[in-house]
Design a protein around this motif. Structure first.
Motif, short mmCIF file in Angstrom:
data_model
loop_
_atom_site.label_atom_id
_atom_site.label_comp_id
_atom_site.label_asym_id
_atom_site.label_seq_id
_atom_site.Cartn_x
_atom_site.Cartn_y
_atom_site.Cartn_z
N HIS A 121 -3.06 -5.57 -11.48
CA HIS A 121 -2.10 -6.59 -11.02
C HIS A 121 -1.18 -6.03 -9.95
CE1 HIS A 121 -3.40 -8.12 -14.99
NE2 HIS A 121 -3.26 -9.30 -14.42
N PHE A 122 -1.69 -5.08 -9.18
CA PHE A 122 -0.92 -4.46 -8.11
C PHE A 122 -0.38 -5.51 -7.13
CE2 PHE A 122 -0.97 -2.73 -3.74
CZ PHE A 122 0.02 -1.78 -3.87
N ASP A 123 -1.15 -6.57 -6.91
CA ASP A 123 -0.72 -7.62 -5.98
C ASP A 123 0.62 -8.23 -6.39
OD1 ASP A 123 -2.32 -8.61 -8.21
OD2 ASP A 123 -2.13 -10.59 -7.29
N LEU A 124 0.92 -8.25 -7.68
CA LEU A 124 2.19 -8.81 -8.14
C LEU A 124 3.36 -7.92 -7.76
CD1 LEU A 124 1.22 -10.15 -11.69
CD2 LEU A 124 1.28 -11.38 -9.50
N LEU A 125 3.14 -6.60 -7.75
CA LEU A 125 4.20 -5.69 -7.33
C LEU A 125 4.52 -5.90 -5.85
CD1 LEU A 125 3.04 -2.41 -9.10
CD2 LEU A 125 5.13 -3.67 -9.58
N VAL A 126 3.48 -6.10 -5.06
CA VAL A 126 3.68 -6.36 -3.63
C VAL A 126 4.40 -7.70 -3.44
CG1 VAL A 126 2.54 -6.71 -1.42
CG2 VAL A 126 1.67 -4.98 -3.01
N LYS A 127 3.93 -8.71 -4.14
CA LYS A 127 4.49 -10.06 -4.02
C LYS A 127 5.96 -10.09 -4.38
CE LYS A 127 3.96 -14.72 -5.94
NZ LYS A 127 3.18 -15.56 -6.90
N ASN A 128 6.37 -9.29 -5.38
CA ASN A 128 7.76 -9.28 -5.84
C ASN A 128 8.62 -8.24 -5.13
OD1 ASN A 128 8.22 -11.11 -8.45
ND2 ASN A 128 6.12 -10.32 -8.51
N GLY A 129 8.07 -7.62 -4.08
CA GLY A 129 8.84 -6.67 -3.29
C GLY A 129 9.06 -5.33 -3.95
N HIS A 130 8.23 -4.97 -4.93
CA HIS A 130 8.39 -3.71 -5.63
C HIS A 130 7.38 -2.65 -5.19
CE1 HIS A 130 10.72 -6.06 -8.84
NE2 HIS A 130 11.57 -5.21 -8.28
N PHE A 131 6.69 -2.92 -4.10
CA PHE A 131 5.87 -1.90 -3.46
C PHE A 131 5.89 -2.15 -1.96
CE2 PHE A 131 2.28 0.27 -1.70
CZ PHE A 131 2.32 1.47 -2.37
N PRO A 132 6.21 -1.11 -1.16
CA PRO A 132 6.54 0.24 -1.58
C PRO A 132 7.82 0.29 -2.41
CG PRO A 132 6.05 0.16 0.78
CD PRO A 132 6.20 -1.25 0.31
N ALA A 133 7.83 1.16 -3.40
CA ALA A 133 8.94 1.23 -4.34
C ALA A 133 9.91 2.33 -3.95
CB ALA A 133 8.41 1.48 -5.75
N ASP A 134 11.20 2.05 -4.09
CA ASP A 134 12.25 3.02 -3.82
C ASP A 134 13.01 3.27 -5.11
OD1 ASP A 134 14.24 4.65 -2.92
OD2 ASP A 134 15.23 3.13 -1.67
N VAL A 135 12.82 4.48 -5.67
CA VAL A 135 13.51 4.80 -6.93
C VAL A 135 14.61 5.83 -6.71
CG1 VAL A 135 11.51 4.24 -8.35
CG2 VAL A 135 11.79 6.56 -7.49
N SER A 136 15.04 6.00 -5.45
CA SER A 136 16.06 7.00 -5.15
C SER A 136 17.39 6.69 -5.83
CB SER A 136 16.26 7.10 -3.63
OG SER A 136 16.67 5.85 -3.09
N GLU A 137 17.63 5.42 -6.11
CA GLU A 137 18.88 5.04 -6.78
C GLU A 137 18.70 4.86 -8.28
OE1 GLU A 137 21.75 5.01 -5.19
OE2 GLU A 137 20.64 5.65 -3.40
N GLY A 138 17.60 5.34 -8.80
CA GLY A 138 17.39 5.28 -10.24
C GLY A 138 16.23 4.42 -10.68
N GLY A 139 15.74 3.55 -9.82
CA GLY A 139 14.59 2.75 -10.17
C GLY A 139 14.83 1.83 -11.36
N ASN A 140 16.02 1.26 -11.44
CA ASN A 140 16.38 0.47 -12.61
C ASN A 140 16.01 -1.01 -12.52
OD1 ASN A 140 17.55 2.54 -14.23
ND2 ASN A 140 19.33 2.53 -12.87
N GLU A 141 15.39 -1.43 -11.40
CA GLU A 141 14.96 -2.82 -11.32
C GLU A 141 13.98 -3.13 -12.46
OE1 GLU A 141 14.97 -1.42 -6.94
OE2 GLU A 141 14.77 -0.53 -8.94
N VAL A 142 14.12 -4.31 -13.03
CA VAL A 142 13.29 -4.68 -14.18
C VAL A 142 11.98 -5.29 -13.71
CG1 VAL A 142 13.13 -6.18 -16.20
CG2 VAL A 142 15.29 -5.02 -15.67
N ILE A 143 10.89 -4.79 -14.26
CA ILE A 143 9.55 -5.34 -14.00
C ILE A 143 9.13 -6.08 -15.26
CG2 ILE A 143 7.19 -4.77 -13.35
CD1 ILE A 143 9.23 -3.94 -11.26
N ASP A 144 9.09 -7.41 -15.18
CA ASP A 144 8.78 -8.20 -16.38
C ASP A 144 7.70 -9.24 -16.12
OD1 ASP A 144 10.13 -9.95 -14.76
OD2 ASP A 144 11.78 -10.36 -16.17
N TYR A 145 6.88 -9.01 -15.10
CA TYR A 145 5.92 -10.03 -14.70
C TYR A 145 4.47 -9.55 -14.71
CZ TYR A 145 6.89 -7.41 -10.40
OH TYR A 145 7.09 -6.40 -9.49
N ILE A 146 4.21 -8.34 -15.17
CA ILE A 146 2.84 -7.83 -15.20
C ILE A 146 2.20 -8.21 -16.53
CG2 ILE A 146 1.37 -5.79 -15.15
CD1 ILE A 146 3.39 -4.48 -13.32
#
Length: 461
Positions: free
Chosen positions: A153-178
């Motif tokens: 379901h990689f396409d969902l990460l792209v669709k939701n703006g979570h790839f490319p992913a930036d975790v430099s600030e902790g990566g605390n965004e919630v992923i609840d759609y996979i």
């Protein structure tokens, strides 16, 4: 072809050249060999890996044989040195010698022709080789079904703006759609979605594309453990037959080989009270930074908890830093250790093989993930299944700003190993529940046995 070979099944096993991939595939081949009296397994490894494996006292069944291809991967890009380069080499340099080996097998009158190619998901090219030669192909996925559903379901990460992913600030965004995955943070996803892991994501995703062309998909997991993730995978991958083949650990052969206790660790464990020893293993690939290791060593020492620590490269440093409270060895029979009565906890990097062995033994975890799928496994161990505690609460372990200090390590280990604490009792209760679940699954008539028997019936046809 000799008459007795007419109905003989010849399985060609092609693992990815890494211990965490070779071991589970070999364990599965041993299971098959015990169920199929007419099977011959040609287990393909590089000449270098044959050298590693042939030094083991592990005796192969008569119907499994090692066969080799040359060392086509340059030594200067060993996995710890240039991981992206290593992956690229396994995909671009191993196919030709493998095909030459198949040519030799098909021309050998003393060998039955290949019946099926069992390959590691990360190699991809065996799918084309099998389809061109009209040999059925079985894809072996050595990680959790949760990781595979993220890839599917990689396409969902792209669709939701979570790839490319930036975790430099902790990566605390919630992923609840996979589908098939519980809610988790971005930083809980496998590292091929962020940081340096992005260098290999294209190749990893190719694994999904090629898996769709295979005739079988074998998942190294248990239906009851990852039912939602397995269902999500099945909804995305149009593969005729998908099987959950269990933990593929050596649970079916608990005997001790001759050199198992050369370091006296089993006797040492027996000398300690029940559930009093912390078993520590950070895997064989990557480790924490030097500064973090110094803090961990000092924290384990200051905790006063007895420990058995498996360490290859830093054994002397650990012995000097931890004193005489524990035992440091370069190798052990991990499953046998985890099943020992005196072991009460497992400090682990959360590789999938170690995770499965810890669950099978019913031991609670202290999780210290570093790389790849370990982040997702740690998340499930701690908040998904509730059978462990995290050592690191934030992303960025190993950096100077986010070091876990020795006093925190010591306090955590003491609390974790306290058999009377309510939190500890609850963690151990859940670990025992998973132990029983694993035991039922691999027993006669359990879900794992049913899946493997079905696969056996298919490959015999």
């Amino acid at each position: 072809m000799a008459p007795e070979q007419v109905n003989r099944c010849h399985l060609i096993a092609m693992p990815y050249p890494g211990r965490g991939h070779i071991n589970p595939m070999m364990n599965f081949c041993k299971l098959l060999s015990s169920k199929m009296s007419n099977v011959l397994v040609s287990f393909v490894v590089t000449e270098e890996w044959l050298g590693f494996l042939s030094t083991s006292d592990d005796i192969l069944p008569e119907n499994i044989r090692f066969t080799t291809i040359p060392n086509v991967i340059p030594s200067e890009i060993g996995r710890g040195k240039d991981f992206p380069g290593f992956i690229e080499a396994t995909i671009t340099k191993m196919r030709d010698p493998f095909e030459r080996l198949l040519d030799q097998i098909e021309l050998d009158p003393d060998l039955p022709p290949p019946s099926v190619i069992l390959y590691d998901f990360h190699l991809i090219w065996p799918v084309d080789v099998g389809n061109i030669r009209n040999i059925p192909v079985a894809c072996f996925f050595p990680m959790s079904a949760m990781v595979l559903t993220v890839l599917c379901h990689f396409d969902l990460l792209v669709k939701n703006g979570h790839f490319p992913a930036d975790v430099s600030e902790g990566g605390n965004e919630v992923i609840d759609y996979i589908p098939g995955l519980p809610s988790m943070r971005l930083s809980d996803l496998p590292t091929f979605f962020h940081g340096n892991g992005r260098e290999v994501i294209g190749r990893v995703l190719e694994g999904v594309t090629y898996a769709k062309k295979s005739q079988y998909l074998l998942l190294a997991t248990i239906d009851e453990l990852e039912s939602d993730a397995i269902a999500a995978v099945k909804s995305r991958l149009p593969i005729p037959a998908i099987y959950s083949i269990g933990p593929v650990i050596p649970y079916f052969n608990p005997s001790v080989t001759k050199h198992d206790d050369d370091d006296g660790y089993l006797q040492w464990l027996t000398s300690h009270p029940k559930s009093s020893v912390l078993y520590i293993s950070q895997g064989s690939f990557l480790s924490a930074s030097t500064a973090q290791m110094d803090e961990i060593i000092a924290g384990i020492r200051d905790s006063g908890v007895p420990f058995l620590w498996v360490a290859r490269g830093e054994g002397d440093k650990i012995r000097k830093g931890c004193g005489d409270k524990g035992l440091v060895v370069p190798w052990c029979d991990q499953l046998r250790v985890l099943c020992h009565d005196s072991v009460g906890g497992f400090w682990s990097h959360c590789g999938w093989n170690s995770t499965k062995e810890g669950m099978f033994a019913g031991v609670p975890f202290l999780t210290y993930p570093i790389f790849w799928d370990q982040m997702t496994n740690s998340k499930m161990i701690t908040t998904g299944w509730g059978i462990g505690w995290q050592v690191v609460k934030k992303l960025g372990m190993g950096s100077d700003q986010l070091l876990v200090r020795r006093e925190d390590v010591a306090d955590l280990v003491r609390r974790f190993m306290d058999l009377e604490s309510q939190e500890g009792k609850e963690t151990r209760r859940k670990a025992e529940e998973l132990r029983l679940l694993c035991g039922r699954a691999v027993s006669e008539g359990g879900s794992v046995q049913v899946s493997i028997d079905d696969f056996v019936r298919n490959v015999k046809i």
